[in-house]
Design a protein around this motif. Structure first.
Motif, mmCIF file in Angstrom:
data_model
loop_
_atom_site.group_PDB
_atom_site.id
_atom_site.type_symbol
_atom_site.label_atom_id
_atom_site.label_comp_id
_atom_site.label_asym_id
_atom_site.label_seq_id
_atom_site.Cartn_x
_atom_site.Cartn_y
_atom_site.Cartn_z
ATOM 1 N N HIS A 149 31.865 51.453 53.651
ATOM 2 C CA HIS A 149 30.409 51.326 53.712
ATOM 3 C C HIS A 149 29.968 49.899 54.041
ATOM 4 N N GLY A 150 30.767 49.230 54.865
ATOM 5 C CA GLY A 150 30.294 48.004 55.491
ATOM 6 C C GLY A 150 30.686 46.682 54.882
ATOM 7 N N LEU A 151 31.394 46.674 53.758
ATOM 8 C CA LEU A 151 31.784 45.406 53.159
ATOM 9 C C LEU A 151 33.163 44.971 53.658
ATOM 10 N N GLN A 152 33.387 43.671 53.694
ATOM 11 C CA GLN A 152 34.663 43.121 54.099
ATOM 12 C C GLN A 152 35.512 42.944 52.844
ATOM 13 N N VAL A 153 36.372 43.911 52.581
ATOM 14 C CA VAL A 153 37.163 43.943 51.357
ATOM 15 C C VAL A 153 38.587 43.481 51.659
ATOM 16 N N ARG A 154 39.095 42.588 50.830
ATOM 17 C CA ARG A 154 40.463 42.117 50.952
ATOM 18 C C ARG A 154 41.177 42.314 49.622
ATOM 19 N N ARG A 155 42.057 43.286 49.575
ATOM 20 C CA ARG A 155 42.854 43.500 48.372
ATOM 21 C C ARG A 155 43.976 42.465 48.345
ATOM 22 N N ILE A 156 44.178 41.860 47.186
ATOM 23 C CA ILE A 156 45.224 40.848 47.058
ATOM 24 C C ILE A 156 46.210 41.281 45.981
ATOM 25 N N ASP A 157 47.449 40.813 46.149
ATOM 26 C CA ASP A 157 48.483 41.151 45.175
ATOM 27 C C ASP A 157 48.135 40.538 43.820
ATOM 28 N N GLY A 158 48.595 41.192 42.800
ATOM 29 C CA GLY A 158 48.372 40.664 41.457
ATOM 30 C C GLY A 158 47.510 41.586 40.632
ATOM 31 N N ALA A 159 47.639 41.416 39.346
ATOM 32 C CA ALA A 159 46.875 42.228 38.407
ATOM 33 C C ALA A 159 45.494 41.632 38.217
ATOM 34 N N ILE A 160 44.740 42.196 37.288
ATOM 35 C CA ILE A 160 43.426 41.663 36.952
ATOM 36 C C ILE A 160 43.554 40.184 36.584
ATOM 37 N N GLY A 161 42.715 39.371 37.177
ATOM 38 C CA GLY A 161 42.772 37.931 36.977
ATOM 39 C C GLY A 161 43.104 37.180 38.254
ATOM 40 N N ALA A 162 43.807 37.834 39.179
ATOM 41 C CA ALA A 162 44.202 37.151 40.415
ATOM 42 C C ALA A 162 42.998 36.845 41.294
ATOM 43 N N ALA A 163 42.090 37.804 41.441
ATOM 44 C CA ALA A 163 40.899 37.573 42.269
ATOM 45 C C ALA A 163 39.999 36.524 41.629
ATOM 46 N N SER A 164 39.895 36.565 40.312
ATOM 47 C CA SER A 164 39.087 35.562 39.615
ATOM 48 C C SER A 164 39.689 34.168 39.780
ATOM 49 N N ALA A 165 41.011 34.069 39.743
ATOM 50 C CA ALA A 165 41.664 32.782 39.933
ATOM 51 C C ALA A 165 41.384 32.235 41.326
ATOM 52 N N LEU A 166 41.424 33.117 42.320
ATOM 53 C CA LEU A 166 41.099 32.702 43.693
ATOM 54 C C LEU A 166 39.690 32.122 43.755
ATOM 55 N N LYS A 167 38.743 32.801 43.136
ATOM 56 C CA LYS A 167 37.353 32.334 43.142
ATOM 57 C C LYS A 167 37.236 30.979 42.457
ATOM 58 N N MET A 168 37.896 30.804 41.335
ATOM 59 C CA MET A 168 37.832 29.534 40.616
ATOM 60 C C MET A 168 38.358 28.389 41.486
ATOM 61 N N CYS A 169 39.481 28.639 42.160
ATOM 62 C CA CYS A 169 40.079 27.585 42.989
ATOM 63 C C CYS A 169 39.192 27.266 44.189
ATOM 64 N N TYR A 170 38.696 28.295 44.849
ATOM 65 C CA TYR A 170 37.859 28.063 46.027
ATOM 66 C C TYR A 170 36.547 27.387 45.644
ATOM 67 N N ALA A 171 35.900 27.890 44.605
ATOM 68 C CA ALA A 171 34.627 27.306 44.177
ATOM 69 C C ALA A 171 34.828 25.890 43.654
ATOM 70 N N GLY A 172 35.964 25.645 43.007
ATOM 71 C CA GLY A 172 36.236 24.304 42.523
ATOM 72 C C GLY A 172 36.294 23.300 43.658
ATOM 73 N N ILE A 173 36.871 23.709 44.777
ATOM 74 C CA ILE A 173 36.928 22.835 45.947
ATOM 75 C C ILE A 173 35.564 22.743 46.617
ATOM 76 N N ASN A 174 34.980 23.877 46.937
ATOM 77 C CA ASN A 174 33.743 23.909 47.727
ATOM 78 C C ASN A 174 32.550 23.314 46.973
ATOM 79 N N LYS A 175 32.272 23.841 45.794
ATOM 80 C CA LYS A 175 31.128 23.362 45.021
ATOM 81 C C LYS A 175 31.441 22.046 44.322
ATOM 82 N N GLY A 176 32.742 21.802 44.094
ATOM 83 C CA GLY A 176 33.128 20.514 43.541
ATOM 84 C C GLY A 176 32.837 19.372 44.506
#
Length: 278
Positions: A149-176
């Motif tokens: 239904h139109g979203l760009q979805v990227r499934r990544i390896d890992g259990a719950i927590g992996a996607a959140s870790a990605l967000k923390m690292c990316y936001a830490g760089i970008n917004k940092g």
């Protein structure tokens, strides 16, 4: 296909619009929200329903400020238990893996499936693919309907927590980087070194200067939301990592910028003048 979206802010409403445009029925829960939020939700095709009807949706996305993520999870899990029903709940918020684990624990094993999602990029715009919705803990591809239904979805390896870790690292760089630039430009303004610093950045760091020229003004209306996000990044890094203190400081900086916006924007005005005058 019915999809529930909790949160009708800039991101939540734009995600909902994209889903609606691609054939989904999108419901939401708006009790206690401001008239402007209600209007924005209806404008993009979101259908306001009661909490019981929302909990009946087969897929629920939580897209709220990170400080609200736990409260939303408790609200939905409580309604599911009251109904005796199950769903697929995806937390798409900028929270640390530890907070994501708390969300999953709130739902337990009796409320259905919990997915870890993180959104990277700005709200969807016509003619553009983004943002990217990263999902972990999705072994059975429950998020596939969002791609349909139109979203760009990227499934990544890992259990719950992996996607959140990605967000923390990316936001830490970008917004940092945005926070670091804001702090040092304000320090230069206070010290009378602003014009010289600005010229030096234009000459020796033109790409960074261009990022800050765009990113700092774009941050002003979002600063209040970024406070909790910086605190989540600090929590993600942990007490043993000295860099955690950096993001506690960033939370304080964004709190100051949020207060500045509420108080008339004196600091924002100084930053804008520097970018426009030099």
């Amino acid at each position: 296909m019915e999809i529930a979206v909790i949160g009708a802010g800039a991101m939540g409403s734009a995600i909902a619009r994209r889903l609606v445009e691609n054939g989904a029925r999108v419901v939401t829960y708006l009790e206690g929200r401001s008239p402007s939020t209600v209007e924005r939700a209806k404008a993009v095709g979101m259908e306001p329903v009661g909490l019981d009807a929302l909990a009946a949706s087969p897929l629920i996305l939580s897209i709220v400020p990170p400080a609200e993520a736990i409260a939303v999870a408790k609200q939905i899990a409580g309604e599911l238990r009251r109904r005796g029903s199950k769903t697929t709940f995806m937390d798409c918020n900028a929270i640390s893996p530890r907070t994501m684990a708390e969300v999953a624990a709130i739902f337990g094993s009796d409320c259905g499936v919990v997915l870890d999602g993180s959104i990277i990029g700005g709200p969807p715009k016509p003619g553009q693919k983004g943002p990217r919705l990263y999902v972990s803990g999705d072994a059975t591809n429950n998020s596939g309907v969002l791609a349909d239904h139109g979203l760009q979805v990227r499934r990544i390896d890992g259990a719950i927590g992996a996607a959140s870790a990605l967000k923390m690292c990316y936001a830490g760089i970008n917004k940092g980087v945005t926070g670091l630039g804001t702090a040092m430009l304000l320090a230069a303004i206070r010290s009378g070194a602003d014009a010289a610093l600005k010229r030096e950045m234009q000459e020796s760091l033109p790409d960074l200067d261009a990022k800050l020229v765009h990113g700092i003004p774009d941050m002003y209306p979002k600063a209040y939301r970024w406070v909790a996000e910086m605190e989540e990044i600090s929590d993600f890094l942990g007490e043993d990592d000295p860099a955690a203190l950096i993001f506690k400081g960033m939370a304080g900086l964004y709190r100051k910028m949020a207060e500045d916006r509420e108080g008339g924007g004196l600091l924002a005005g100084q930053l804008d003048k520097l970018n426009n005058d030099v």
